[in-house]
Write an enzyme that holds these catalytic residues in place. Structure first.
Site, PDB file in Angstrom:
ATOM      1  N   MET B   1      43.415 -40.170  53.292  1.00  0.00           N
ATOM      2  CA  MET B   1      43.769 -39.067  52.386  1.00  0.00           C
ATOM      3  C   MET B   1      42.548 -38.598  51.603  1.00  0.00           C
ATOM      4  O   MET B   1      41.620 -38.113  52.178  1.00  0.00           O
ATOM      5  CB  MET B   1      44.906 -39.502  51.463  1.00  0.00           C
ATOM      6  CG  MET B   1      46.241 -39.501  52.191  1.00  0.00           C
ATOM      7  SD  MET B   1      47.631 -39.276  51.102  1.00  0.00           S
ATOM      8  CE  MET B   1      47.789 -40.892  50.400  1.00  0.00           C
ATOM      9  N   CYS B   2      42.503 -38.768  50.345  1.00  0.00           N
ATOM     10  CA  CYS B   2      41.541 -38.223  49.381  1.00  0.00           C
ATOM     11  C   CYS B   2      42.195 -37.041  48.670  1.00  0.00           C
ATOM     12  O   CYS B   2      43.002 -36.333  49.253  1.00  0.00           O
ATOM     13  CB  CYS B   2      40.219 -37.727  49.975  1.00  0.00           C
ATOM     14  SG  CYS B   2      39.172 -39.041  50.617  1.00  0.00           S
ATOM     15  N   GLY B   3      41.857 -36.885  47.430  1.00  0.00           N
ATOM     16  CA  GLY B   3      42.375 -35.765  46.652  1.00  0.00           C
ATOM     17  C   GLY B   3      41.232 -34.950  46.094  1.00  0.00           C
ATOM     18  O   GLY B   3      40.196 -35.489  45.683  1.00  0.00           O
ATOM     19  N   ARG B  32      46.257 -39.882  45.814  1.00  0.00           N
ATOM     20  CA  ARG B  32      45.694 -39.657  47.150  1.00  0.00           C
ATOM     21  C   ARG B  32      44.465 -40.528  47.392  1.00  0.00           C
ATOM     22  O   ARG B  32      43.809 -40.377  48.422  1.00  0.00           O
ATOM     23  CB  ARG B  32      45.343 -38.181  47.343  1.00  0.00           C
ATOM     24  CG  ARG B  32      46.561 -37.272  47.397  1.00  0.00           C
ATOM     25  CD  ARG B  32      46.175 -35.863  47.757  1.00  0.00           C
ATOM     26  NE  ARG B  32      45.659 -35.764  49.106  1.00  0.00           N
ATOM     27  CZ  ARG B  32      46.421 -35.583  50.185  1.00  0.00           C
ATOM     28  NH1 ARG B  32      47.714 -35.449  50.059  1.00  0.00           N
ATOM     29  NH2 ARG B  32      45.876 -35.517  51.375  1.00  0.00           N
TER      30      ARG B  32
END
Lengths: 255, 301
Positions: B1-3, B32
């Site tokens: 993910m990652c935000g 995330r």
């Protein structure tokens, strides 16, 4: 749900099942769940705890884009969510009516089996993904992959739908009242697509087809069920050319 | 993910609240990714004092005593007084000198440290750990300025290290945050290295940032640099790229990594999910849309 090879399932029966209109419920009978005070799990547990056959109405306030609201409903509840929702809203829905008064995040009504989900704003990508039945209405635009792998659901998009919509769609109807993005209906099986506006490009094995009487009739019913007054005669039907999924003897050496 | 979260202010009256607003977005983004986080802040006089350049480093001095000693070493090399500040795993050095001169002095004095930004408008603070805890070490709530980007990381392509954290800032006052993964980054890394470009990390996003910096240095504007990136890079990406004067968003052709943009007369915001935006003033009446694949959206100051 129709089989993969039946091109003309009973339209009347499908639409009747999909479009039970929302009953007007007196305000006093509407229960409110405020997500500023309750968790997602509390909301969903409350909805799941309703007795079988309950038609109770719920109003959900302060959703602020929260994921997984009103998922896994199994009865004819009426749930109205006042604002934008996050991912997977109304996923796996059966029988319930869920109205989102705002935009929906990724995967609204994913794997819906029956019932009705109505988004008054825009929907993010993968709206109605893999859904088997029911009606998904999006008044605004749908982003990419709307109706990906749809398996019997009906989807009516009031605005535009993004790229790769109805990718590998197997059954059901996708109606787009605006324009469709790139690669519409790529690798489609037996779902039917109706587009009023332009199509940026068609995906592999997806072609335009003639609008016969039965198509005009089913489109009219779908538009009416979605509360729209578009003229069915302005739409073009798209579907499978059926060149991809039948075995072709010339390809035998590839196996 | 990652935000990803970013905020570009149009209304100067909001400048004192930049850090508070960006902090609200960053902490929503924590779901995330909780491996690491970072922010890039443009126009905060406590980070980038007027008339001075700022260089930020990670893997450098971690205590005030160490930073004071390091600042003395940089001062000796630069020949001008250098101030320091420690913000968690990031250390900042400022001096009334050109960015390139200060950068050279910091590199010489602290050969083990890794530069995270240099310039007169931007400071990049980053590190490993939970984004909420990092926001506090960055004093993000007190930050001011005209533009900011933030990132929370769930590591996939390289290890959980401070140098693998985003944003990547490899050119003056430029920075990039990325959700996704580049598939052909090793090939492009070799090509850029053959052109004499050096790298600070094994991270795929750094390759994207170096590519964009090389295009900007060659005279392209941000829009063109990102169009070239779309042509050259394979993989999944939603990118937010900022420079001193611009704020830009682009997604790959498949566009499976989420992105939402909201715009009002007072600000432009970009986020991985709508909920990051819910604390912004006037969000109820913002124009909200999802960026189309391979279309570069850019806003200029």
């Amino acid at each position: 749900m129709g089989t993969l090879t039946s091109e003309t399932p009973s339209v009347a029966a499908d639409v009747a099942a999909a479009t039970v209109p929302a009953q007007a419920v007196p305000a006093a009978e509407v229960s409110t769940v405020d997500l500023a005070r309750s968790s997602t799990r509390e909301l969903n547990s409350t909805l799941h705890a309703e007795p079988e056959g309950s038609t109770r109405a719920f109003r959900v306030t302060h959703p602020v884009g929260t994921h997984s609201l009103a998922v896994g409903l199994r009865g004819p509840l009426h749930v109205t969510i006042e604002g934008h929702v996050g991912y997977y809203c109304a996923g796996m829905n059966q029988q319930a009516t869920v109205v989102v008064e705002g935009n929906a995040g990724v995967g609204v009504a994913e794997n819906m089996m029956s019932g009705r989900v109505h988004v008054t704003g825009d929907a993010s990508q993968s709206a109605g993904a893999t859904a088997h039945g029911g009606l998904l209405v999006i008044d605004g635009n749908a982003a990419a992959r709307c109706g990906i792998s749809m398996k019997g659901v009906d989807i009516v998009v009031g605005g535009n739908a993004g790229h790769m919509s109805a990718f590998m769609a197997q059954a059901g109807r996708l109606v787009i009242c605006g324009d469709a993005g790139e690669a519409l209906g790529d690798s489609i099986y037996e779902a039917r697509i109706y587009v009023k506006g332009t199509v940026a490009s068609l995906g592999a094995d997806c072609i335009a087809k003639p609008m016969r009487e039965q198509h005009l009739a089913e489109l009219a019913e779908l538009l009416s069920a979605a509360g729209r007054d578009d003229d069915p005669a302005e739409f073009t039907r798209y579907g499978s050319a059926r060149t991809l999924y039948h075995f072709h003897v010339d390809n035998a050496s590839s196996y | 993910m990652c935000g990803i979260a970013g905020l570009h202010l149009r209304d100067d009256e909001l400048r004192p609240r930049l850090g508070q607003l960006l902090g609200g977005m960053l902490c929503q983004a924590a779901e995330r990714g909780t491996d690491a986080a970072g922010i890039g802040i443009y126009g905060d006089p406590s980070l980038n004092p007027a008339g001075r350049s700022t260089v930020c480093v990670v893997d450098g001095p971690a205590t005030t005593d160490a930073a004071v000693a390091a600042a003395a070493a940089v001062t000796a090399l630069l020949g001008r007084p250098v101030d320091q500040r420690v913000a968690g795993q990031t250390a900042l050095f400022t001096a009334a000198a050109g960015s390139a001169d200060l950068e050279a002095a910091v590199r010489a004095a602290l050969p083990e440290a890794v530069l995270t930004s240099r310039g007169t408008a931007l400071s990049v603070l980053k590190g490993t750990g939970h984004p909420d805890a990092l926001a506090s070490t960055f004093s993000l709530a007190e930050a001011t300025g005209y533009q900011g980007v933030a990132h929370t990381r769930m590591a996939t392509e390289s290890a959980v290290t401070s140098t693998g954290s985003h944003p990547y800032s490899v050119g003056p006052d430029q920075c990039m945050v990325h959700n996704g993964s580049f598939a052909n980054h090793a090939t492009i890394r070799r090509e850029l290295m053959a052109d004499g470009i050096t790298f600070d990390s094994e991270n795929d996003t750094e390759v994207g940032a170096r590519f964009v910096a090389a295009q900007l240095a060659a005279g392209a504007d941000v829009e063109k640099a990102l169009r070239l990136l779309c042509e050259r890079f394979d993989g999944f990406y939603t990118l937010l790229v900022a420079t001193e004067n611009s704020f830009a968003v682009v997604r790959d052709a498949i566009a499976c990594k989420p992105a939402v943009i909201a715009e009002t007369d007072r600000w432009v915001a970009m986020a991985s999910e709508y909920r990051y935006l819910t604390g912004l003033p006037g969000i109820e009446s913002a124009r909200i849309f999802e960026p189309e694949p391979e279309v570069v959206y850019a806003w200029e100051r």
